[in-house]
Motif scaffolding. Structure first.
Motif, PDB file in Angstrom:
ATOM      1  N   UNK A  63      43.611  23.640  45.086  1.00 24.81           N
ATOM      2  CA  UNK A  63      44.394  24.686  45.744  1.00 24.81           C
ATOM      3  C   UNK A  63      44.807  25.750  44.737  1.00 24.81           C
ATOM      4  N   UNK A  64      45.145  25.307  43.518  1.00 25.44           N
ATOM      5  CA  UNK A  64      45.522  26.252  42.479  1.00 25.44           C
ATOM      6  C   UNK A  64      44.430  27.261  42.169  1.00 25.44           C
ATOM      7  N   UNK A  65      43.189  26.844  42.255  1.00 24.75           N
ATOM      8  CA  UNK A  65      42.080  27.772  42.020  1.00 24.75           C
ATOM      9  C   UNK A  65      42.038  28.871  43.073  1.00 24.75           C
ATOM     10  N   UNK A  66      42.349  28.500  44.305  1.00 23.41           N
ATOM     11  CA  UNK A  66      42.356  29.500  45.371  1.00 23.41           C
ATOM     12  C   UNK A  66      43.511  30.476  45.207  1.00 23.41           C
ATOM     13  N   UNK A  67      44.661  29.968  44.793  1.00 26.80           N
ATOM     14  CA  UNK A  67      45.794  30.847  44.540  1.00 26.80           C
ATOM     15  C   UNK A  67      45.473  31.788  43.383  1.00 26.80           C
ATOM     16  N   UNK A  68      44.856  31.260  42.333  1.00 26.45           N
ATOM     17  CA  UNK A  68      44.476  32.092  41.191  1.00 26.45           C
ATOM     18  C   UNK A  68      43.439  33.128  41.598  1.00 26.45           C
ATOM     19  N   UNK A  69      42.510  32.745  42.475  1.00 24.93           N
ATOM     20  CA  UNK A  69      41.492  33.682  42.952  1.00 24.93           C
ATOM     21  C   UNK A  69      42.123  34.824  43.750  1.00 24.93           C
ATOM     22  N   UNK A  70      43.135  34.489  44.555  1.00 20.74           N
ATOM     23  CA  UNK A  70      43.777  35.503  45.399  1.00 20.74           C
ATOM     24  C   UNK A  70      44.698  36.416  44.608  1.00 20.74           C
ATOM     25  N   UNK A  71      45.334  35.883  43.572  1.00 17.55           N
ATOM     26  CA  UNK A  71      46.319  36.659  42.812  1.00 17.55           C
ATOM     27  C   UNK A  71      45.765  37.261  41.538  1.00 17.55           C
ATOM     28  N   UNK A  72      44.543  36.871  41.166  1.00 18.49           N
ATOM     29  CA  UNK A  72      43.986  37.352  39.913  1.00 18.49           C
ATOM     30  C   UNK A  72      44.511  36.600  38.714  1.00 18.49           C
ATOM     31  N   UNK A  73      45.188  35.480  38.962  1.00 22.05           N
ATOM     32  CA  UNK A  73      45.720  34.675  37.872  1.00 22.05           C
ATOM     33  C   UNK A  73      44.641  33.822  37.236  1.00 22.05           C
ATOM     34  N   UNK A  74      44.995  33.150  36.193  1.00 15.65           N
ATOM     35  CA  UNK A  74      44.034  32.315  35.479  1.00 15.65           C
ATOM     36  C   UNK A  74      44.439  30.855  35.502  1.00 15.65           C
ATOM     37  N   UNK A 102      35.275  33.522  53.975  1.00 16.71           N
ATOM     38  CA  UNK A 102      36.211  34.320  54.758  1.00 16.71           C
ATOM     39  C   UNK A 102      36.092  35.800  54.419  1.00 16.71           C
ATOM     40  N   UNK A 103      35.912  36.116  53.135  1.00 27.49           N
ATOM     41  CA  UNK A 103      35.837  37.513  52.716  1.00 27.49           C
ATOM     42  C   UNK A 103      34.619  38.217  53.293  1.00 27.49           C
ATOM     43  N   UNK A 104      33.515  37.481  53.470  1.00 30.86           N
ATOM     44  CA  UNK A 104      32.318  38.078  54.057  1.00 30.86           C
ATOM     45  C   UNK A 104      32.570  38.576  55.477  1.00 30.86           C
ATOM     46  N   UNK A 105      33.354  37.839  56.228  1.00 31.68           N
ATOM     47  CA  UNK A 105      33.579  38.210  57.620  1.00 31.68           C
ATOM     48  C   UNK A 105      34.771  39.100  57.850  1.00 31.68           C
ATOM     49  N   UNK A 106      35.797  39.003  56.977  1.00 33.15           N
ATOM     50  CA  UNK A 106      37.046  39.724  57.224  1.00 33.15           C
ATOM     51  C   UNK A 106      37.319  40.787  56.168  1.00 33.15           C
ATOM     52  N   UNK A 107      36.862  40.550  54.938  1.00 27.78           N
ATOM     53  CA  UNK A 107      37.125  41.484  53.865  1.00 27.78           C
ATOM     54  C   UNK A 107      38.016  40.885  52.796  1.00 27.78           C
ATOM     55  N   UNK A 108      38.336  41.658  51.754  1.00 24.24           N
ATOM     56  CA  UNK A 108      39.113  41.145  50.623  1.00 24.24           C
ATOM     57  C   UNK A 108      40.478  40.587  51.008  1.00 24.24           C
ATOM     58  N   UNK A 109      41.075  41.106  52.083  1.00 27.66           N
ATOM     59  CA  UNK A 109      42.392  40.614  52.475  1.00 27.66           C
ATOM     60  C   UNK A 109      42.350  39.161  52.926  1.00 27.66           C
ATOM     61  N   UNK A 110      41.141  38.652  53.164  1.00 24.82           N
ATOM     62  CA  UNK A 110      41.023  37.256  53.579  1.00 24.82           C
ATOM     63  C   UNK A 110      41.349  36.296  52.444  1.00 24.82           C
ATOM     64  N   UNK A 111      41.245  36.754  51.214  1.00 23.42           N
ATOM     65  CA  UNK A 111      41.457  35.836  50.083  1.00 23.42           C
ATOM     66  C   UNK A 111      42.890  35.292  50.033  1.00 23.42           C
ATOM     67  N   UNK A 112      43.921  36.135  50.182  1.00 19.55           N
ATOM     68  CA  UNK A 112      45.275  35.557  50.228  1.00 19.55           C
ATOM     69  C   UNK A 112      45.460  34.591  51.399  1.00 19.55           C
ATOM     70  N   UNK A 113      44.871  34.930  52.558  1.00 18.19           N
ATOM     71  CA  UNK A 113      44.989  34.040  53.718  1.00 18.19           C
ATOM     72  C   UNK A 113      44.313  32.705  53.445  1.00 18.19           C
ATOM     73  N   UNK A 114      43.172  32.744  52.774  1.00 20.47           N
ATOM     74  CA  UNK A 114      42.467  31.513  52.464  1.00 20.47           C
ATOM     75  C   UNK A 114      43.226  30.677  51.442  1.00 20.47           C
TER      76      UNK A 114
END
Length: 423
Positions: free
Chosen positions: A113-124, A264-276
């Protein structure tokens, strides 16, 4: 202490809906976050055969644990059945394997889950580890508040995550690229077996619910029904997501740290990343919630039966909260996360340690069912589950040495504590 007999009414509060939600959360959980992509990296499109094999295995496996949970509702779960079949030593071994697997597995689950949060926030890496630590503390707090609160929260979480998974598949399907799939079997048939060994992580959870059987209002009716509902939901959602991941991301699936976000980003766009990322957190909370609850209850039951120091036994009765055992589970998870961070351990290696323990639990639990059940369909299902568990152990390989060592430690504890003679 006398164990509950078949048909003993539960003293708990869980309904069929809450129990099904707990099962779905335990089994579905973090497997959807990375395993479709990791399995595709190992075996290519043929990894779908690995998924199908594990789904088919889940039928006798879930059925076996549901049958045993309905007949012997007790917080000891698998260790209770193994004790009845093979005595104290074997029960302690299987109990210790599950009890130690949860703190070891928690960091891997939370870091997914942390990887997804980092992906959405640009964190490492810091964001990944920080998210994992917060999730461990939150899940511990939910369970410390009692199963009634946890069950209600899990019911809502399971409904939301199922809807969001369906949405992910639906929005990604228009982007299917058959030309991107590549060779169907790029790494040979052996890779299918290797992928199956890793995918045990995705299906671990049926045995966790057996420790909560006594928490149902009517175990003999509710446990099989809740398990059946969860089995159908898990099979459909897992297979749909795995197939979509391969058909949409193709050979790039294994290179992604957040494949669900990519879909999710393919179908909805970049805003899908925080939702995911929110989906990833919900999935992880659902999985860890059930495993923390099951492990804490198991630890208390093991102490009650002499397989752990008596200090752990508080909260072993149905309806009680095993806060001392839960403290060990949560604290152990935080220690394990610290070791993972400092040593830079690979997630796959950590996952295989956990899946090896779960596989041994499956094997001994199924073998106990074979011995305890009367001839009939339930016993045949237990035979299938036991034989399939042997196959999974072979596919996992060297990491099976971990549960072997834990089992040896359990036997040594019983011997030094003077409780080594089986009943």
């Amino acid at each position: 202490m006398t164990q509950p007999e078949a048909g003993t009414p539960g003293a708990g509060h869980l309904s069929v809906g809450q129990g099904a939600a707990l099962s779905i959360g335990a089994v579905l959980g973090t497997g959807v976050l990375t395993l479709p992509a990791l399995a595709a990296e190992i075996a290519g499109p043929a990894s779908l055969l690995s998924w199908l094999a594990l789904i088919l295995l889940s039928v006798p496996l879930a059925g076996t644990f549901a049958t045993m949970g309905a007949r012997y509702p007790d917080s000891g779960g698998v260790s209770t059945y193994v004790r009845r079949a093979f005595g104290n030593r074997a029960a302690a071994m299987v109990g210790w394997c599950f009890y130690t697997a949860v703190p070891a597995a928690a960091p891997a689950a939370a870091m997914m889950a942390g990887r997804y949060v980092a992906d959405a926030t640009g964190g490492g890496r810091a964001s990944e580890l920080g998210t994992a630590a917060v999730l461990i503390v939150v899940v511990w707090a939910l369970n410390a508040a009692g199963l009634r609160l946890s069950g209600r929260v899990q019911l809502a979480v399971a409904a939301v995550l199922a809807a969001l998974m369906v949405l992910t598949v639906v929005v990604a399907l228009p982007h299917v690229r058959p030309d991107a799939i590549g060779p169907l079997l790029p790494h040979g048939w052996g890779s299918v077996a290797s992928a199956a060994g890793l995918l045990v992580w995705a299906f671990a959870g049926w045995e966790a619910m057996s420790s909560l059987a006594a928490e149902y209002r009517d175990p003999s009716r509710a446990v099989p029904l809740a398990t059946a509902i969860a089995l159908v939901a898990v099979a459909v959602l897992y297979l749909a997501l795995a197939a979509t991941t391969i058909a949409v991301l193709g050979q790039d699936a294994g290179a992604s740290h957040a494949p669900l976000s990519d879909l999710m980003a393919l179908g909805i766009g970049p805003l899908a990343r925080p939702a995911t990322a929110v989906v990833a957190v919900l999935l992880t909370v659902g999985t860890m919630n059930t495993f923390f609850a099951g492990a804490a209850k198991l630890g208390a039951a093991l102490a009650r039966d002499g397989a752990l120091p008596g200090w752990f036994a508080e909260g072993s009765s149905a309806g009680a909260v095993p806060r001392r055992s839960l403290l060990i589970v949560g604290g152990g998870a935080l220690v394990s996360l610290t070791v993972t961070a400092v040593a830079g351990l690979d997630l796959t290696a950590t996952m295989l340690l956990a899946t090896s323990s779960f596989t041994l639990v499956y094997l001994l639990g199924s073998a106990a069912a074979v011995r305890l059940l009367q001839p009939g369909w339930a016993r045949r299902a237990a035979w299938v589950a036991a034989l399939a568990s042997v196959g999974l152990a072979v596919s996992i390989g060297a990491p099976m040495l971990w549960p072997a060592g834990v089992s040896a430690a359990a036997a040594l504890y019983l011997a030094t504590a003077g409780r080594g003679a089986p009943k």
